[in-house]
Motif scaffolding. Sequence first.
Motif, short mmCIF file in Angstrom:
data_model
loop_
_atom_site.label_atom_id
_atom_site.label_comp_id
_atom_site.label_asym_id
_atom_site.label_seq_id
_atom_site.Cartn_x
_atom_site.Cartn_y
_atom_site.Cartn_z
N VAL A 1 0.76 -1.18 -0.26
CA VAL A 1 -0.08 -0.13 0.01
C VAL A 1 0.72 1.32 0.18
O VAL A 1 2.14 1.22 0.53
CB VAL A 1 -0.92 0.08 1.23
CG1 VAL A 1 -2.04 -0.92 1.09
CG2 VAL A 1 -0.25 -0.10 2.65
N ALA A 2 0.33 2.28 -0.64
CA ALA A 2 0.94 3.74 -0.41
C ALA A 2 -0.10 4.52 0.37
O ALA A 2 -1.09 4.78 -0.11
CB ALA A 2 1.26 4.36 -2.06
N LEU B 1 -5.45 5.67 1.91
CA LEU B 1 -4.83 4.83 0.76
C LEU B 1 -4.73 5.51 -0.57
O LEU B 1 -5.90 5.81 -1.12
CB LEU B 1 -5.59 3.46 0.58
CG LEU B 1 -5.29 2.35 -0.48
CD1 LEU B 1 -4.14 1.98 0.19
CD2 LEU B 1 -6.43 1.33 -0.59
N LEU B 2 -3.43 5.64 -1.13
CA LEU B 2 -3.54 6.47 -2.39
C LEU B 2 -3.16 5.50 -3.45
O LEU B 2 -3.49 5.71 -4.53
CB LEU B 2 -2.29 7.34 -2.21
CG LEU B 2 -2.77 8.66 -1.46
CD1 LEU B 2 -1.16 9.45 -1.47
CD2 LEU B 2 -3.78 9.35 -1.71
N ALA B 3 -2.67 4.47 -3.23
CA ALA B 3 -2.43 3.15 -4.28
C ALA B 3 -2.19 1.95 -3.54
O ALA B 3 -1.71 1.91 -2.53
CB ALA B 3 -1.10 3.68 -5.25
N PRO C 1 0.39 7.59 -13.27
CA PRO C 1 1.68 6.55 -13.80
C PRO C 1 2.85 6.79 -12.93
O PRO C 1 3.12 5.37 -12.58
CB PRO C 1 1.69 7.27 -15.43
CG PRO C 1 0.41 7.94 -15.66
CD PRO C 1 -0.08 8.58 -14.38
N GLU C 2 3.41 7.73 -12.77
CA GLU C 2 4.55 7.72 -11.88
C GLU C 2 4.48 7.31 -10.56
O GLU C 2 5.36 6.60 -9.81
CB GLU C 2 5.36 9.10 -11.99
CG GLU C 2 6.44 9.07 -11.18
CD GLU C 2 7.48 8.28 -11.48
OE1 GLU C 2 8.33 7.88 -10.78
OE2 GLU C 2 7.63 7.78 -12.59
N PHE C 3 3.38 7.73 -10.07
CA PHE C 3 3.04 7.03 -8.57
C PHE C 3 2.88 5.75 -8.50
O PHE C 3 3.60 4.92 -7.51
CB PHE C 3 1.82 8.01 -8.10
CG PHE C 3 1.58 8.01 -6.67
CD1 PHE C 3 1.90 8.73 -5.69
CD2 PHE C 3 0.77 6.75 -5.85
CE1 PHE C 3 1.71 8.79 -4.55
CE2 PHE C 3 0.60 6.72 -4.56
CZ PHE C 3 1.21 7.67 -3.89
N ALA C 4 2.17 5.22 -9.45
CA ALA C 4 1.90 3.72 -9.54
C ALA C 4 3.42 2.89 -9.79
O ALA C 4 3.76 1.88 -9.06
CB ALA C 4 0.99 3.45 -10.57
N ALA C 5 3.95 3.54 -10.75
CA ALA C 5 5.26 2.98 -11.04
C ALA C 5 6.37 2.77 -9.89
O ALA C 5 7.07 2.09 -9.66
CB ALA C 5 5.96 3.67 -12.07
N ARG C 6 6.24 4.14 -9.07
CA ARG C 6 7.16 4.03 -7.97
C ARG C 6 6.64 3.12 -6.78
O ARG C 6 7.65 2.48 -6.33
CB ARG C 6 6.95 5.45 -7.13
CG ARG C 6 7.90 5.82 -6.28
CD ARG C 6 8.38 7.11 -5.89
NE ARG C 6 7.16 8.26 -6.19
CZ ARG C 6 6.38 8.90 -5.21
NH1 ARG C 6 6.99 8.48 -3.71
NH2 ARG C 6 5.65 9.46 -5.43
N LEU C 7 5.47 2.75 -6.84
CA LEU C 7 4.98 1.62 -5.75
C LEU C 7 5.44 0.54 -6.14
O LEU C 7 6.04 -0.35 -5.41
CB LEU C 7 3.49 1.69 -5.60
CG LEU C 7 2.93 0.64 -4.64
CD1 LEU C 7 3.28 0.67 -3.44
CD2 LEU C 7 1.20 0.94 -4.76
N VAL C 8 5.34 0.17 -7.41
CA VAL C 8 5.50 -1.08 -7.89
C VAL C 8 7.02 -1.48 -7.85
O VAL C 8 7.57 -2.36 -7.45
CB VAL C 8 5.39 -1.51 -9.33
CG1 VAL C 8 6.06 -2.63 -10.00
CG2 VAL C 8 3.76 -1.53 -9.39
N ARG C 9 7.86 -0.38 -8.36
CA ARG C 9 9.41 -0.44 -8.26
C ARG C 9 9.89 -0.60 -6.76
O ARG C 9 10.86 -1.42 -6.66
CB ARG C 9 10.02 0.92 -8.67
CG ARG C 9 11.51 0.90 -8.81
CD ARG C 9 11.87 2.29 -9.31
NE ARG C 9 11.38 2.77 -10.57
CZ ARG C 9 10.49 3.88 -10.52
NH1 ARG C 9 10.38 4.72 -9.38
NH2 ARG C 9 10.13 4.23 -11.64
N THR C 10 9.32 0.05 -5.56
CA THR C 10 9.67 -0.36 -4.19
C THR C 10 9.28 -1.27 -4.01
O THR C 10 10.22 -2.16 -3.30
CB THR C 10 9.23 1.03 -3.48
OG1 THR C 10 9.37 2.14 -3.99
CG2 THR C 10 9.48 0.85 -2.02
#
Length: 310
Positions: A40-41, A47-49, A83-92
Amino acid sequence: MRPITGRDELALFTRLPYVLNTELSHDLAAGRRRPEWTWVALRDDRLLARAAWWSRPGDRVPRYLDILDVDDGVDGVPAAERPEFAARLVRTALADILPAGTRPPEYTRFVPPDWREDPLVGPAVRARMTALEGLGARLFVERLRLEWRPGTPIPQPRGRLTFRPVHDAEELVTLMTDVLTGTLDAHGRDELTRMTAREAAVAQYDDELTRYASPKEWWRIATLPDGEPLGFVIPAHNGYNPVIAYIAVLPAHRGKGYVDDILAEGTRVLAAQDVPRIRAATDLGNVPMANAFRRAGYVDFEREINMTWR
């Protein structure tokens, strides 16, 4: 950004809607999901993402990224940043979940059949895809998800074919090897670039078919009146739904309408179990198979987006 602590945080994780929300508790209990693969983010307690990965019980690493959502409400993440927010979550999350150098699992997402034209769903789906493209993923295939519902007529046997149970694993693997010749299935064609047809058939038999808890007695080999096999169908239960797990006609017998007889037999086997539905899937580009399901009364109820990393 962090993983959930356990089932006690499912209420937090499911604040964002998606069709798989109702399955999460059971999946965690069954070992198909793990808290450390469920991220989760948060901003304060909002909950944002979220992102979550799925596996078969006992897998060392996840098999699919099948949940990826960003709060796209009025007070959520701004559209340009999603898109960048979701990418950062997946990358982390991936940095924590996967060993270094491991290729990320395939992304899969269920979407409405008209998702491209839907003014709300379309942008949300594209934002997720853009996020993953930024991490190196590419669209692999779009699949039709189909469903047979009780009360739908099942074509009666035409007498052209005989059906019998599978003799043994070797018989089925040999047939699975043969049907990969000329396959229109994107995953099958991709596997043939990395392994022999026999290796691909063995892998699918071991990794998928043997894992179904439903009886192997449901499986059917289709033969001509003289006993020559020409195809097969694997009716099964995948832990979520009754499914037509695999259906195929041998290359020498394609184009003669036998797939209709074989699909009808597989549907009869499952319908006899008094099931609430039967699910099936095929690639959007596999027009002959899609048409066979439609002729058998299966309706398109959903699409599935698959993205992979090379």
